[in-house]
Motif scaffolding. Structure first.
Motif, mmCIF file in Angstrom:
data_model
loop_
_atom_site.group_PDB
_atom_site.id
_atom_site.type_symbol
_atom_site.label_atom_id
_atom_site.label_comp_id
_atom_site.label_asym_id
_atom_site.label_seq_id
_atom_site.Cartn_x
_atom_site.Cartn_y
_atom_site.Cartn_z
ATOM 1 N N GLY A 113 -37.121 94.406 50.644
ATOM 2 C CA GLY A 113 -37.774 93.230 50.053
ATOM 3 C C GLY A 113 -39.252 93.068 50.352
ATOM 4 N N VAL A 114 -39.886 94.046 50.992
ATOM 5 C CA VAL A 114 -41.324 93.945 51.239
ATOM 6 C C VAL A 114 -42.059 94.140 49.908
ATOM 7 N N ALA A 148 -40.119 103.564 51.251
ATOM 8 C CA ALA A 148 -38.971 103.258 50.395
ATOM 9 C C ALA A 148 -38.051 102.236 51.073
ATOM 10 N N TRP A 149 -37.860 102.380 52.371
ATOM 11 C CA TRP A 149 -37.037 101.432 53.131
ATOM 12 C C TRP A 149 -37.645 100.034 53.081
ATOM 13 N N MET A 150 -38.950 99.944 53.262
ATOM 14 C CA MET A 150 -39.623 98.648 53.178
ATOM 15 C C MET A 150 -39.351 97.980 51.835
ATOM 16 N N MET A 185 -34.871 91.109 54.901
ATOM 17 C CA MET A 185 -34.517 92.218 55.773
ATOM 18 C C MET A 185 -33.292 91.872 56.617
ATOM 19 N N SER A 186 -32.332 91.325 55.999
ATOM 20 C CA SER A 186 -31.120 90.896 56.690
ATOM 21 C C SER A 186 -30.340 92.091 57.193
ATOM 22 N N ALA A 187 -29.709 91.903 58.360
ATOM 23 C CA ALA A 187 -28.915 92.988 58.952
ATOM 24 C C ALA A 187 -27.719 93.329 58.086
ATOM 25 N N SER A 188 -27.287 92.353 57.225
ATOM 26 C CA SER A 188 -26.120 92.576 56.384
ATOM 27 C C SER A 188 -26.445 93.355 55.119
ATOM 28 N N THR A 189 -27.756 93.567 54.868
ATOM 29 C CA THR A 189 -28.158 94.327 53.685
ATOM 30 C C THR A 189 -27.641 95.755 53.796
ATOM 31 N N PRO A 190 -26.916 96.235 52.780
ATOM 32 C CA PRO A 190 -26.373 97.592 52.862
ATOM 33 C C PRO A 190 -27.489 98.636 52.913
ATOM 34 N N GLN A 191 -27.272 99.711 53.663
ATOM 35 C CA GLN A 191 -28.285 100.758 53.773
ATOM 36 C C GLN A 191 -28.315 101.604 52.507
ATOM 37 N N PRO A 192 -29.510 101.897 52.006
ATOM 38 C CA PRO A 192 -29.624 102.774 50.832
ATOM 39 C C PRO A 192 -29.092 104.162 51.146
ATOM 40 N N ASP A 193 -28.698 104.874 50.097
ATOM 41 C CA ASP A 193 -28.118 106.206 50.277
ATOM 42 C C ASP A 193 -29.087 107.188 50.920
ATOM 43 N N GLN A 221 -48.212 94.652 49.625
ATOM 44 C CA GLN A 221 -48.474 94.379 51.033
ATOM 45 C C GLN A 221 -48.460 95.651 51.885
ATOM 46 N N ILE A 222 -48.239 96.794 51.236
ATOM 47 C CA ILE A 222 -48.155 98.071 51.954
ATOM 48 C C ILE A 222 -49.421 98.885 51.698
ATOM 49 N N LEU A 223 -50.084 99.281 52.771
ATOM 50 C CA LEU A 223 -51.269 100.136 52.698
ATOM 51 C C LEU A 223 -50.946 101.454 53.385
ATOM 52 N N ALA A 224 -50.958 102.541 52.626
ATOM 53 C CA ALA A 224 -50.657 103.871 53.173
ATOM 54 C C ALA A 224 -51.883 104.756 53.026
ATOM 55 N N LEU A 225 -52.479 105.159 54.151
ATOM 56 C CA LEU A 225 -53.714 105.929 54.156
ATOM 57 C C LEU A 225 -53.431 107.397 54.441
ATOM 58 N N THR A 226 -53.929 108.251 53.578
ATOM 59 C CA THR A 226 -53.745 109.698 53.726
ATOM 60 C C THR A 226 -55.110 110.381 53.783
#
Length: 537
Positions: A54-55, A48-50, A1-9, A59-64
């Motif tokens: 590189g996450v 999507a950002w995670m 999650m480096s600050a230099s990582t370019p932002q996705p479109d 490791q992501i739990l999304a509860l709906t």
């Protein structure tokens, strides 16, 4: 999650507040999402950002709250980041916890292939228990008992704890069901013995698993480094307790993001509590909770948004926010005060007809929303009067509802006692001890004698108690006929509902569904009364 990582479109699609809510990954986050503010986009883009940072997806739990919401979330994420979305744990509370419980079933004494009971299974088991305990079925109405047990579970109240709470026991005693705690206890024992869980158990057993098994708790705390909860205002105490177990522990990064709107909490009858979203800031304040308010409405015009803002200011407990819109002024909201529900229905139908003719609109361009199912009756009658085709969504047509058919069956019998279908429908409603075996004997005798079933009700060779029940029913129907001949339709209907015991049966069901049925029958009575009054003019 480096600050230099370019932002996705895809980040460019977000407004500044949405962007902050999406890219703030570390620590607790509360997103207060007003209606039409892009909540779903924020949730999916956050995941999507995670992934883009590189996450690992597992490791992501999304509860709906619905399978549809979970499915749409995965589809949207996949469109943005591709196949990486497949590894994300996204689903409803029940489906994801069922998955975990099957993996860890041995820890709680269940087989991994345990059965999940639906509502009918639950009611059937409860009915058997109530019958075996020889309890009064009117006092221990299965819907009331099921609702009571479900509510207890949502409050983390097990049978053992239930028995230790004097307030609950006193409530049951006052409601003439002092042994409800015994029914609850036996129900849980029988479910366990059958290797089964109901929907509430999927949450309760998940909490117990995390509470009582440290190794398992640590396993999932370690796995799910990022937890997201959609529609957080609709969670109950048990669901929030599970979320805290997963993220609230010593050394935890507490990467939990909850999204919701206190002003849209409508599921209190299911145990949901607005207190969860109000308490979240307090619970996580020591850990630097960040709050983002999505106040830009992209769906509605300014008049609608400002009217909603004004109404919400009267809420006693709320998170202050001001929703705004840039979609123009729009048409003004018209508030029409009708003198009666009949006038209301007529004016709605009139307005639809007027708008159709003036602007050449189609029927599908109109929608009519109402608060309770009972209100559809008047609307349907006026739409039919103007020959306007319609469809009822989220419920059935007023006249197709069971309780309406039951009442009409009684009224049909009063006018025509040999109406066999009407008789079969209500002869044991409410319960009179006239079951299928008895009715088979009645039908056989009627067939052999070539007579209507009604005529032979008091001639069937059955046990004395059953014979008395049949004879009493026949006498009651004859009295209904006499009343119908002497009184107007409204007086007769009131009399029949009272003397048949049907109204009392409805009134003993205090669940949300039971109250809705009472409203529906009251709506039918109002319609009959109106018919009588109009006929007298």
């Amino acid at each position: 999650m480096s600050a230099s990582t370019p932002q996705p479109d895809f980040i460019k699609d977000l407004n500044p507040t949405q962007r902050q809510a999406v890219t703030t990954l570390d620590g607790p986050v509360l997103v207060v999402a007003g209606p039409g503010s892009g909540k779903t986009r924020v949730l999916t883009y956050r995941i999507a950002w995670m992934l883009s940072q590189g996450v690992p997806p597992h490791q992501i739990l999304a509860l709906t709250f619905t399978n549809k919401a979970a499915r749409e979330m995965k589809e949207r994420i996949e469109k943005v980041v591709g196949g990486a979305a497949n590894g994300v744990w996204a689903g409803t509370f029940h489906s994801l916890f069922a998955r975990i419980l099957r993996i860890e079933a041995e820890h709680i004494g269940y087989p991994s292939n345990f059965t999940i009971y639906d509502t009918d299974d639950t009611k059937s088991l409860l009915s058997n228990i109530i019958k075996e305990m020889q309890l009064n079925k009117e006092h221990y109405n299965v819907n009331v008992v099921r609702n009571r047990i479900s509510h207890a579970k949502s409050k983390l109240i097990t049978p053992k704890r239930y028995a230790s709470l004097p307030a609950l026991l006193e409530e049951d005693k006052m409601a003439k069901r002092p042994r409800l705690v015994d029914v609850y206890r036996e129900y849980m024992i029988r479910c366990k013995r059958a290797g089964a869980m109901d929907f509430d158990d999927l949450l309760l057993r998940m909490y117990e698993l995390l509470q009582n098994h440290e190794e398992v708790r640590k396993k999932y705390q370690s796995r799910f480094r990022y937890v997201l909860v959609d529609e957080f205002q609709d969670t109950n105490e048990l669901q929030y307790a599970i979320v805290r177990k997963l993220v609230h522990y010593e050394g935890s990064p507490r990467n939990v993001c909850v999204v919701g709107d206190d002003a849209q909490s409508i599921y209190a009858f299911r145990g949901a509590t607005i207190q969860n979203i109000l308490d979240f800031q307090k619970d996580f304040k020591p850990y630097g909770v960040k709050v983002f308010k999505l106040e830009q409405n992209y769906r509605s015009t300014r008049h609608i948004v400002e009217a909603a803002n004004e109404l919400i200011t009267y809420n006693k407990r709320q998170i202050p926010k001001t929703i705004r819109s840039e979609k123009g002024e729009g048409e003004r909201i018209r508030v029409v005060q009708a003198m009666s529900e009949t006038e209301e229905g007529r004016r709605v139908a009139d307005m639809i007809l007027e708008q159709k003719n003036r602007y050449h609109l189609r029927n599908r361009d109109f929608a009519v929303l109402y608060r309770t199912n009972a209100q559809s009756r008047v609307l349907e009658e006026h739409l039919r009067h103007y020959n306007i085709p319609y469809r009822v969504f989220g419920g059935m047509s007023f006249y197709q509802r069971k309780e309406i058919k039951d009442v009409i069956a009684y009224l049909r019998l009063a006018v025509n006692p040999v109406d066999e279908e009407a008789l079969r429908r209500v002869i044991n409603l409410p319960r009179r001890g006239i079951g299928d075996t008895t009715m088979a004997k009645v039908a056989a005798l009627a067939a052999s004698a070539g007579k209507p079933i009604f005529e032979v009700l008091d001639q069937v060779p059955v046990a004395t108690r059953t014979a008395n029940a049949l004879a009493d029913f026949k006498k009651m129907v004859l009295r209904f006929g006499q009343k119908a001949a002497q009184a107007d339709a409204y007086e007769a209907a009131e009399y029949i509902l009272d003397k048949s015991g049907y109204l009392k049966m409805l009134q003993q069901d205090s669940t949300r569904e039971g109250l809705a049925r009472q409203e529906t029958v009251a709506g039918l009575l109002d319609s009959i009364k109106e018919f009588v009054e109009n006929d007298q003019e």
